[in-house]
Motif scaffolding. Sequence first.
Motif, PDB file in Angstrom:
ATOM      1  N   THR A   1      -0.048   1.436  -8.082  1.00  0.00           N
ATOM      2  CA  THR A   1       1.196   2.124  -7.743  1.00  0.00           C
ATOM      3  C   THR A   1       1.074   3.622  -8.009  1.00  0.00           C
ATOM      4  O   THR A   1       1.596   4.439  -7.245  1.00  0.00           O
ATOM      5  CB  THR A   1       2.374   1.538  -8.541  1.00  0.00           C
ATOM      6  OG1 THR A   1       2.373   0.124  -8.367  1.00  0.00           O
ATOM      7  CG2 THR A   1       3.683   2.093  -8.065  1.00  0.00           C
ATOM      8  N   GLY A   2       0.360   3.983  -9.078  1.00  0.00           N
ATOM      9  CA  GLY A   2       0.126   5.401  -9.352  1.00  0.00           C
ATOM     10  C   GLY A   2      -0.708   6.063  -8.271  1.00  0.00           C
ATOM     11  O   GLY A   2      -0.435   7.208  -7.875  1.00  0.00           O
ATOM     12  N   ALA A   3      -1.711   5.348  -7.783  1.00  0.00           N
ATOM     13  CA  ALA A   3      -2.526   5.888  -6.688  1.00  0.00           C
ATOM     14  C   ALA A   3      -1.698   6.030  -5.417  1.00  0.00           C
ATOM     15  O   ALA A   3      -1.823   7.020  -4.683  1.00  0.00           O
ATOM     16  CB  ALA A   3      -3.722   4.979  -6.445  1.00  0.00           C
ATOM     17  N   LEU A   4      -0.839   5.055  -5.151  1.00  0.00           N
ATOM     18  CA  LEU A   4       0.048   5.124  -3.991  1.00  0.00           C
ATOM     19  C   LEU A   4       0.999   6.315  -4.108  1.00  0.00           C
ATOM     20  O   LEU A   4       1.217   7.040  -3.135  1.00  0.00           O
ATOM     21  CB  LEU A   4       0.846   3.825  -3.869  1.00  0.00           C
ATOM     22  CG  LEU A   4       1.848   3.723  -2.741  1.00  0.00           C
ATOM     23  CD1 LEU A   4       1.103   3.591  -1.416  1.00  0.00           C
ATOM     24  CD2 LEU A   4       2.762   2.545  -2.949  1.00  0.00           C
ATOM     25  N   ALA A   5       1.520   6.520  -5.306  1.00  0.00           N
ATOM     26  CA  ALA A   5       2.438   7.637  -5.524  1.00  0.00           C
ATOM     27  C   ALA A   5       1.734   8.972  -5.327  1.00  0.00           C
ATOM     28  O   ALA A   5       2.313   9.910  -4.772  1.00  0.00           O
ATOM     29  CB  ALA A   5       3.033   7.560  -6.931  1.00  0.00           C
ATOM     30  N   THR A   6       0.490   9.044  -5.771  1.00  0.00           N
ATOM     31  CA  THR A   6      -0.270  10.281  -5.586  1.00  0.00           C
ATOM     32  C   THR A   6      -0.561  10.521  -4.107  1.00  0.00           C
ATOM     33  O   THR A   6      -0.452  11.652  -3.618  1.00  0.00           O
ATOM     34  CB  THR A   6      -1.587  10.211  -6.371  1.00  0.00           C
ATOM     35  OG1 THR A   6      -1.279   9.967  -7.748  1.00  0.00           O
ATOM     36  CG2 THR A   6      -2.372  11.495  -6.254  1.00  0.00           C
ATOM     37  N   ALA A   7      -0.920   9.450  -3.395  1.00  0.00           N
ATOM     38  CA  ALA A   7      -1.246   9.595  -1.974  1.00  0.00           C
ATOM     39  C   ALA A   7      -0.035  10.029  -1.156  1.00  0.00           C
ATOM     40  O   ALA A   7      -0.158  10.840  -0.241  1.00  0.00           O
ATOM     41  CB  ALA A   7      -1.802   8.283  -1.435  1.00  0.00           C
ATOM     42  N   TYR A   8       1.132   9.489  -1.475  1.00  0.00           N
ATOM     43  CA  TYR A   8       2.328   9.786  -0.704  1.00  0.00           C
ATOM     44  C   TYR A   8       3.227  10.829  -1.363  1.00  0.00           C
ATOM     45  O   TYR A   8       4.306  11.106  -0.850  1.00  0.00           O
ATOM     46  CB  TYR A   8       3.132   8.514  -0.450  1.00  0.00           C
ATOM     47  CG  TYR A   8       2.452   7.596   0.547  1.00  0.00           C
ATOM     48  CD1 TYR A   8       2.347   7.952   1.880  1.00  0.00           C
ATOM     49  CD2 TYR A   8       1.909   6.386   0.141  1.00  0.00           C
ATOM     50  CE1 TYR A   8       1.726   7.126   2.788  1.00  0.00           C
ATOM     51  CE2 TYR A   8       1.286   5.555   1.043  1.00  0.00           C
ATOM     52  CZ  TYR A   8       1.197   5.918   2.366  1.00  0.00           C
ATOM     53  OH  TYR A   8       0.581   5.106   3.260  1.00  0.00           O
ATOM     54  N   ASP A   9       2.800  11.352  -2.496  1.00  0.00           N
ATOM     55  CA  ASP A   9       3.567  12.361  -3.230  1.00  0.00           C
ATOM     56  C   ASP A   9       4.996  11.878  -3.480  1.00  0.00           C
ATOM     57  O   ASP A   9       5.980  12.535  -3.160  1.00  0.00           O
ATOM     58  CB  ASP A   9       3.568  13.688  -2.465  1.00  0.00           C
ATOM     59  CG  ASP A   9       4.001  14.852  -3.347  1.00  0.00           C
ATOM     60  OD1 ASP A   9       3.787  14.761  -4.573  1.00  0.00           O
ATOM     61  OD2 ASP A   9       4.542  15.829  -2.813  1.00  0.00           O
TER      62      ASP A   9
ATOM     63  N   TRP B   1       9.229   8.316  -6.946  1.00  0.00           N
ATOM     64  CA  TRP B   1       9.837   6.995  -7.062  1.00  0.00           C
ATOM     65  C   TRP B   1       8.770   5.934  -7.346  1.00  0.00           C
ATOM     66  O   TRP B   1       8.915   5.120  -8.244  1.00  0.00           O
ATOM     67  CB  TRP B   1      10.580   6.704  -5.759  1.00  0.00           C
ATOM     68  CG  TRP B   1      11.409   5.465  -5.788  1.00  0.00           C
ATOM     69  CD1 TRP B   1      12.627   5.330  -6.362  1.00  0.00           C
ATOM     70  CD2 TRP B   1      11.073   4.207  -5.220  1.00  0.00           C
ATOM     71  NE1 TRP B   1      13.080   4.043  -6.178  1.00  0.00           N
ATOM     72  CE2 TRP B   1      12.147   3.341  -5.478  1.00  0.00           C
ATOM     73  CE3 TRP B   1       9.984   3.730  -4.514  1.00  0.00           C
ATOM     74  CZ2 TRP B   1      12.152   2.026  -5.064  1.00  0.00           C
ATOM     75  CZ3 TRP B   1       9.993   2.415  -4.097  1.00  0.00           C
ATOM     76  CH2 TRP B   1      11.070   1.576  -4.380  1.00  0.00           C
ATOM     77  N   HIS B   2       7.673   5.979  -6.591  1.00  0.00           N
ATOM     78  CA  HIS B   2       6.567   5.040  -6.823  1.00  0.00           C
ATOM     79  C   HIS B   2       5.895   5.305  -8.166  1.00  0.00           C
ATOM     80  O   HIS B   2       5.461   4.369  -8.844  1.00  0.00           O
ATOM     81  CB  HIS B   2       5.532   5.134  -5.699  1.00  0.00           C
ATOM     82  CG  HIS B   2       5.991   4.507  -4.430  1.00  0.00           C
ATOM     83  ND1 HIS B   2       6.415   5.254  -3.376  1.00  0.00           N
ATOM     84  CD2 HIS B   2       6.122   3.212  -4.066  1.00  0.00           C
ATOM     85  CE1 HIS B   2       6.775   4.439  -2.396  1.00  0.00           C
ATOM     86  NE2 HIS B   2       6.612   3.196  -2.792  1.00  0.00           N
ATOM     87  N   LEU B   3       5.796   6.536  -8.541  1.00  0.00           N
ATOM     88  CA  LEU B   3       5.198   6.868  -9.833  1.00  0.00           C
ATOM     89  C   LEU B   3       6.036   6.297 -10.973  1.00  0.00           C
ATOM     90  O   LEU B   3       5.496   5.772 -11.950  1.00  0.00           O
ATOM     91  CB  LEU B   3       5.063   8.386  -9.979  1.00  0.00           C
ATOM     92  CG  LEU B   3       4.325   8.884 -11.214  1.00  0.00           C
ATOM     93  CD1 LEU B   3       2.895   8.368 -11.217  1.00  0.00           C
ATOM     94  CD2 LEU B   3       4.344  10.388 -11.258  1.00  0.00           C
ATOM     95  N   GLY B   4       7.343   6.363 -10.846  1.00  0.00           N
ATOM     96  CA  GLY B   4       8.228   5.787 -11.852  1.00  0.00           C
ATOM     97  C   GLY B   4       8.044   4.285 -11.995  1.00  0.00           C
ATOM     98  O   GLY B   4       8.032   3.741 -13.105  1.00  0.00           O
ATOM     99  N   ILE B   5       7.875   3.586 -10.884  1.00  0.00           N
ATOM    100  CA  ILE B   5       7.621   2.143 -10.932  1.00  0.00           C
ATOM    101  C   ILE B   5       6.296   1.867 -11.636  1.00  0.00           C
ATOM    102  O   ILE B   5       6.196   0.952 -12.457  1.00  0.00           O
ATOM    103  CB  ILE B   5       7.633   1.546  -9.515  1.00  0.00           C
ATOM    104  CG1 ILE B   5       9.043   1.603  -8.944  1.00  0.00           C
ATOM    105  CG2 ILE B   5       7.122   0.112  -9.523  1.00  0.00           C
ATOM    106  CD1 ILE B   5       9.133   1.183  -7.502  1.00  0.00           C
TER     107      ILE B   5
END
Length: 60
Positions: free
Chosen positions: A28-36, A39-43
Amino acid sequence: MRPRTPRNADDRRMRRNSLALTGMALATGALATAYDSRWHLGIGVWFLIAAILIELIHQP
């Protein structure tokens, strides 16, 4: 150091859950970084907190 004790099925299950939550936090952290996306980073952070709490509370 504590002597090593054999792990039972419950200990292995809790360890597997903790590792799964950690893996989900990394993904999820990698997804949050990829999409900036914060919200995903918080999850991802909450997944990591849950994994750490499992490791702290459940002592084999």
